[in-house]
Design an enzyme around this catalytic site. Sequence first.
Site: not given
Ligand code: AMP
Length: 144
Positions: A103-105
Amino acid sequence: MSVYDRDNIFAKILRGEIPCHKVHEDEHSFAFLDIMPRALGHTLVIPKVPARNILDVSPQALCQTILTVQRVSQAAKAAFAADGITLSQFSEQAGGQVVFHLHFHVLPRFDGVALLPAHTNVESNETLAQKAAKLRAALAEIHA
Ligand code: AMP
């Protein structure tokens, strides 16, 4: 090499097994709001194919995903009147990755406003729904 876990939370979102605030979907990619936003309108963009992170995704899926990252970035800047956009992508635990589907933020940024710490700011469903609607409208307008 770590393997892709088909039961990670984003795979479940893609299969419709758990809800999300969707902002975009096409044949190859999907975008939805982060439930713990680090910035106003914090959005996640993912490929539909199983890919753990940047290290194993196919070049084709990566290209298709990054096109959506650009579109969502443009729409987010417009929707929230942002001054800029920060992109982030974490690969593997040592890289800061928590959910193991690539995923990309997309993080809208505002002059003088710092990002909130990760995993701290739990947004209400109502607020997320409002933000998602704004983003969908901006995407439709920009790419009509
Ligand atoms: P990362 O793997 O460190 O890039 O972060 C995972 C991201 O997913 C975090 O910013 C969480 O807030 C987000 N996240 C986790 N569960 C969910 C969900 N059910 N829906 C949307 N975002 C999520």
